[in-house]
Design an enzyme around this catalytic site. Sequence first.
Site, PDB file in Angstrom:
ATOM      1  N   GLY A  74       0.838  -1.016  -0.023  1.00  0.00           N
ATOM      2  CA  GLY A  74      -0.202  -0.158  -0.075  1.00  0.00           C
ATOM      3  C   GLY A  74       0.875   1.384   0.104  1.00  0.00           C
ATOM      4  N   ARG A 132       0.157   5.633  -1.719  1.00  0.00           N
ATOM      5  CA  ARG A 132      -0.087   7.041  -1.221  1.00  0.00           C
ATOM      6  C   ARG A 132      -0.331   6.811   0.225  1.00  0.00           C
ATOM      7  NH1 ARG A 132      -6.131   5.678  -3.587  1.00  0.00           N
ATOM      8  NH2 ARG A 132      -7.011   4.845  -1.646  1.00  0.00           N
ATOM      9  N   ASN A 183       0.837  -2.819   5.337  1.00  0.00           N
ATOM     10  CA  ASN A 183       0.042  -1.438   5.496  1.00  0.00           C
ATOM     11  C   ASN A 183      -1.000  -1.411   4.472  1.00  0.00           C
ATOM     12  OD1 ASN A 183      -0.121   1.528   5.829  1.00  0.00           O
ATOM     13  ND2 ASN A 183       0.028   1.160   3.520  1.00  0.00           N
ATOM     14  N   SER A 234      -5.450  -0.797  13.805  1.00  0.00           N
ATOM     15  CA  SER A 234      -6.174   0.597  13.560  1.00  0.00           C
ATOM     16  C   SER A 234      -6.721   0.743  15.033  1.00  0.00           C
ATOM     17  CB  SER A 234      -7.249   0.548  12.540  1.00  0.00           C
ATOM     18  OG  SER A 234      -8.406   1.650  12.984  1.00  0.00           O
ATOM     19  N   TYR A 236     -14.120  -4.367   9.024  1.00  0.00           N
ATOM     20  CA  TYR A 236     -12.672  -3.728   9.185  1.00  0.00           C
ATOM     21  C   TYR A 236     -12.170  -3.856  10.594  1.00  0.00           C
ATOM     22  CZ  TYR A 236      -9.407   0.179   8.762  1.00  0.00           C
ATOM     23  OH  TYR A 236      -8.446   1.122   8.830  1.00  0.00           O
ATOM     24  N   SER A 237     -12.903  -3.579  11.600  1.00  0.00           N
ATOM     25  CA  SER A 237     -12.314  -3.745  12.887  1.00  0.00           C
ATOM     26  C   SER A 237     -12.001  -5.402  13.283  1.00  0.00           C
ATOM     27  CB  SER A 237     -13.445  -3.147  13.944  1.00  0.00           C
ATOM     28  OG  SER A 237     -14.770  -3.999  13.870  1.00  0.00           O
ATOM     29  N   LYS A 291      -8.553  -5.704  11.694  1.00  0.00           N
ATOM     30  CA  LYS A 291      -7.622  -4.807  12.373  1.00  0.00           C
ATOM     31  C   LYS A 291      -7.487  -5.474  13.813  1.00  0.00           C
ATOM     32  CE  LYS A 291      -6.827  -1.855   9.091  1.00  0.00           C
ATOM     33  NZ  LYS A 291      -5.345  -1.958   8.467  1.00  0.00           N
ATOM     34  N   ILE A 318      -6.066   9.526  10.575  1.00  0.00           N
ATOM     35  CA  ILE A 318      -4.937  10.071   9.896  1.00  0.00           C
ATOM     36  C   ILE A 318      -5.620  10.929   8.683  1.00  0.00           C
ATOM     37  CG2 ILE A 318      -2.541   9.665   9.053  1.00  0.00           C
ATOM     38  CD1 ILE A 318      -3.061   8.903  12.186  1.00  0.00           C
TER      39      ILE A 318
HETATM   40  P1  NAD Z   1      -5.339   4.867   1.655  1.00  0.00           P
HETATM   41  O1  NAD Z   1      -6.488   4.425   1.004  1.00  0.00           O
HETATM   42  O2  NAD Z   1      -4.820   6.345   1.263  1.00  0.00           O
HETATM   43  O3  NAD Z   1      -4.079   3.916   0.984  1.00  0.00           O
HETATM   44  C1  NAD Z   1      -4.144   2.514   0.808  1.00  0.00           C
HETATM   45  C2  NAD Z   1      -3.103   1.766  -0.035  1.00  0.00           C
HETATM   46  O4  NAD Z   1      -3.410   0.355  -0.073  1.00  0.00           O
HETATM   47  C3  NAD Z   1      -3.140   2.382  -1.714  1.00  0.00           C
HETATM   48  O5  NAD Z   1      -1.915   2.467  -1.919  1.00  0.00           O
HETATM   49  C4  NAD Z   1      -3.763   1.337  -2.137  1.00  0.00           C
HETATM   50  O6  NAD Z   1      -3.538   1.288  -3.713  1.00  0.00           O
HETATM   51  C5  NAD Z   1      -3.400  -0.038  -1.533  1.00  0.00           C
HETATM   52  N1  NAD Z   1      -4.228  -0.922  -1.508  1.00  0.00           N
HETATM   53  C6  NAD Z   1      -5.491  -1.308  -1.149  1.00  0.00           C
HETATM   54  N2  NAD Z   1      -5.935  -2.351  -1.610  1.00  0.00           N
HETATM   55  C7  NAD Z   1      -5.058  -3.076  -2.053  1.00  0.00           C
HETATM   56  C8  NAD Z   1      -4.821  -4.308  -2.550  1.00  0.00           C
HETATM   57  N3  NAD Z   1      -5.852  -5.247  -2.726  1.00  0.00           N
HETATM   58  N4  NAD Z   1      -3.735  -4.662  -3.175  1.00  0.00           N
HETATM   59  C9  NAD Z   1      -2.595  -3.874  -3.058  1.00  0.00           C
HETATM   60  N5  NAD Z   1      -2.617  -2.543  -2.507  1.00  0.00           N
HETATM   61  C10 NAD Z   1      -3.659  -2.240  -2.016  1.00  0.00           C
HETATM   62  O7  NAD Z   1      -5.300   4.386   3.144  1.00  0.00           O
HETATM   63  P2  NAD Z   1      -4.298   5.016   4.311  1.00  0.00           P
HETATM   64  O8  NAD Z   1      -5.123   5.847   5.068  1.00  0.00           O
HETATM   65  O9  NAD Z   1      -3.035   5.450   3.724  1.00  0.00           O
HETATM   66  O10 NAD Z   1      -4.011   3.572   5.172  1.00  0.00           O
HETATM   67  C11 NAD Z   1      -2.912   2.747   5.094  1.00  0.00           C
HETATM   68  C12 NAD Z   1      -3.377   1.650   6.119  1.00  0.00           C
HETATM   69  O11 NAD Z   1      -3.614   2.386   7.213  1.00  0.00           O
HETATM   70  C13 NAD Z   1      -4.509   0.988   5.984  1.00  0.00           C
HETATM   71  O12 NAD Z   1      -4.301  -0.466   6.417  1.00  0.00           O
HETATM   72  C14 NAD Z   1      -5.698   1.533   6.823  1.00  0.00           C
HETATM   73  O13 NAD Z   1      -6.435   0.567   7.401  1.00  0.00           O
HETATM   74  C15 NAD Z   1      -4.747   1.766   8.132  1.00  0.00           C
HETATM   75  N6  NAD Z   1      -5.329   2.941   8.756  1.00  0.00           N
HETATM   76  C16 NAD Z   1      -5.642   4.075   8.364  1.00  0.00           C
HETATM   77  C17 NAD Z   1      -6.179   5.086   9.164  1.00  0.00           C
HETATM   78  C18 NAD Z   1      -6.455   6.573   8.721  1.00  0.00           C
HETATM   79  O14 NAD Z   1      -7.083   7.190   9.452  1.00  0.00           O
HETATM   80  N7  NAD Z   1      -6.036   6.765   7.421  1.00  0.00           N
HETATM   81  C19 NAD Z   1      -6.528   4.695  10.541  1.00  0.00           C
HETATM   82  C20 NAD Z   1      -6.064   3.417  10.888  1.00  0.00           C
HETATM   83  C21 NAD Z   1      -5.446   2.530  10.111  1.00  0.00           C
END
Ligand code: NAD
Length: 248
Positions: free
Chosen positions: A14, A17, A91, A143, A156-157, A160, A189
């Site tokens: 991931g 981005r 991630n 998370s 999702y929970s 996680k 985030i």
């Molecule tokens: P985002 O949506 O901005 O980025 C997710 C990334 O994962 C992208 O690059 C996407 O291409 C990749 N991805 C998704 N499905 C995929 C797949 N099947 N195969 C390969 N790549 C895949 O998300 P983010 O906010 O940067 O979150 C990153 C991690 O942090 C995630 O696991 C998310 O659950 C966790 N998280 C985020 C938050 C938040 O508030 N943003 C909070 C808690 C946990």
Amino acid sequence: MNLTHTSKVALVTGAGRGIGKAIAENLAADGHLLICVSKNPSSCGAVAEAIVAQGGKAVAKAVDVSDASAVAAACEEIIKDYGGVDILVNNAGITRDGLVMRMGDDDWNTVLQTNLSSAFYWVKGLLRPMTKKRWGRIVNISSVVGIQGNAGQANYSAAKAGLIGMTKSMAREFSTRSITVNAVAPGFITTDMTAVLPEEVQTKIKGAIPLARFGTPEDIAATVNFLCSENAGYITGQCFSVDGGMAM
Ligand code: NAD
């Protein structure tokens, strides 16, 4: 604090981005060779190119992490090309929110597959060379909702929370090989994932965060960087909340 790092091979899923991109950039800044994985070849490609343009070392690999055979094939290639990885950051993640009453099997299965099973696939594919080297760092991005739950996010929970349990079991299994396994549990985030939340929902959430703001991807990357460093060699099986104080 100066963290001590020796140059390693690191894989971040991931990485196209958001949080994954920040983690990849942060680890690359320490001189590690980054394997940037995402589903979309152009996004992980752009991140790898930007790292290289700044003098770092990075390659991109487009892999759907929810596809067990695609991950296994990618791991074989990585072992052939680089001898494996020293640092693995699981991630990649998605949300498919909905109340349980209305949640379809597809939304349940896809979220479990992408957020939880994927981490198992990568560890399984890359573990053997890591055990031979007798050094490794695995960080799983969980998370705050894996700790507290959240209405509308049963899938999702569950994924996680599952990552936290998996982290603890793997930490026990791999400990004799000096491979540490930890989880990081971000709160809210600022990324594309949270940008979809309506303004009034974001304001309500901020009211529940003791530090009264959303975190940044760099806040998460800094903790992951520490857990991947030599300095964190005596920490394993832990889940670190980086959430502005939400889960006290
Ligand atoms: P985002 O949506 O901005 O980025 C997710 C990334 O994962 C992208 O690059 C996407 O291409 C990749 N991805 C998704 N499905 C995929 C797949 N099947 N195969 C390969 N790549 C895949 O998300 P983010 O906010 O940067 O979150 C990153 C991690 O942090 C995630 O696991 C998310 O659950 C966790 N998280 C985020 C938050 C938040 O508030 N943003 C909070 C808690 C946990």
